[in-house]
Design an enzyme around this catalytic site. Structure first.
Site, PDB file in Angstrom:
ATOM      1  N   CYS A  17       0.899  -1.287   0.180  1.00  0.00           N
ATOM      2  CA  CYS A  17      -0.124   0.023   0.078  1.00  0.00           C
ATOM      3  C   CYS A  17       1.166   1.186   0.016  1.00  0.00           C
ATOM      4  CB  CYS A  17      -1.040  -0.061   1.263  1.00  0.00           C
ATOM      5  SG  CYS A  17       0.061   0.382   2.489  1.00  0.00           S
ATOM      6  N   HIS A  56      -1.985   0.990   7.018  1.00  0.00           N
ATOM      7  CA  HIS A  56      -2.149   0.857   5.709  1.00  0.00           C
ATOM      8  C   HIS A  56      -3.036   2.025   5.104  1.00  0.00           C
ATOM      9  CE1 HIS A  56      -4.502  -0.705   2.485  1.00  0.00           C
ATOM     10  NE2 HIS A  56      -5.256   0.041   2.455  1.00  0.00           N
ATOM     11  N   ASP A  84      -8.680   3.407  -3.291  1.00  0.00           N
ATOM     12  CA  ASP A  84      -7.240   2.496  -2.716  1.00  0.00           C
ATOM     13  C   ASP A  84      -6.698   1.427  -4.121  1.00  0.00           C
ATOM     14  OD1 ASP A  84      -5.665   0.509  -1.038  1.00  0.00           O
ATOM     15  OD2 ASP A  84      -7.740   0.474   0.441  1.00  0.00           O
TER      16      ASP A  84
END
Length: 283
Positions: free
Chosen positions: A70, A106, A121
């Site tokens: 991420c 995250h 995302d």
């Protein structure tokens, strides 16, 4: 982000130029990157430092046949969003997949279009939303093959859940009769709207790539969505999902494993299998 890097990025993800600054353009950009840059942790597997400076991310993901996790994938996407004229900023989330909340490990992007926040995302593995999600609570949110919702909690802010009862494409009639109250929901991650600084990202990235209990330290992971489903890897188990049907393959160790990373995910490593960090012993 330099213009030459942006032009190389468009070529890498299969776009001719920057998309328009609107929801349709945001969706096009997200989908193009998500389907071409794999989620993977092989720098951690190879015990290499994961660099999350803007320059390092561009060099790895744009100019090499690699993906990332991420902090890299969404870090790159945030650079592109801002360079393309979108109102975008970072947010950090707590992962809830284990049943309890993690630290802020995250990284996602928040994009604002005409006063509406969108969660963008491209880096949450097999549970990554396949499209931007509007930040609205207590509503069922659909992508082409997924179902989500946001809840607001006093402890953690916004909590993203995925409906595990939904497998594959759901048509409009099924969506209209969907019973969210009796569906099976999984907690994915939570986040708030507090500012994020470089130090926050450095802390989260270091823990993610070094902590002995981090899944990225103890596992070999890759994921890539396809038009009809997805391809995922956890250690030796490769799963190919097409229209809701799953085929599982057991990858052999050695050169064939490294070759499979290229075949299925487009990951080309400058390393051999014997350089991988050993997997923990199963007790």
């Amino acid at each position: 982000m330099q213009d030459k890097d942006l032009q190389a990025y468009w070529k890498k993800i299969g776009l001719m130029h920057a998309p328009p600054v609107c929801l349709a353009g945001l969706t096009q950009l997200h989908q193009a990157q998500h389907r071409r840059l794999p989620f993977e942790n092989f720098d951690v597997v190879l015990q290499r430092e994961v660099q999350v400076t803007p320059e390092a991310i561009v060099q790895k993901l744009v100019y090499q046949a690699r993906g990332g996790y991420c902090f890299e994938l969404n870090g790159l996407l945030l650079q592109v969003l801002q360079a393309s004229g979108f109102e975008a900023r970072a947010a950090l989330g707590r992962v809830h997949l284990s049943g309890s909340a993690s630290g802020r490990g995250h990284f996602i992007s928040l994009v604002t279009i005409e006063g509406q926040h969108w969660v963008v995302d491209a880096g949450f593995g097999s549970h990554t939303p396949r499209a931007p999600l509007p930040l609205v609570t207590d509503q069922v949110l659909w992508t082409d093959q997924q179902c989500f919702r946001f809840l607001h909690t006093d402890a953690y802010g916004y909590l993203l859940q995925r409906c595990m009862s939904v497998v594959g494409t759901v048509d409009e009639r099924e969506r209209a009769t969907f019973d969210s109250a009796n569906a099976e929901w999984m907690n994915l991650y939570s986040f708030d709207l507090e500012p994020v600084c470089e130090g926050d990202i450095a802390y989260g990235n270091f823990y993610t790539s070094h902590a002995p209990t981090s899944v990225f330290v103890t596992s070999r992971i890759a994921a890539l969505p396809t038009e009809a489903g997805s391809i995922t890897l956890l250690n030796q188990a490769l799963k190919v999902v097409v229209d809701g049907e799953t085929t599982t393959l057991e990858l052999p160790e050695g050169d064939a494993y490294v070759e499979a990373l290229n075949t299925y995910f487009g990951i080309r490593l400058t390393a051999s299998f014997d350089q991988f960090r050993p997997l923990p012993a199963i007790i």
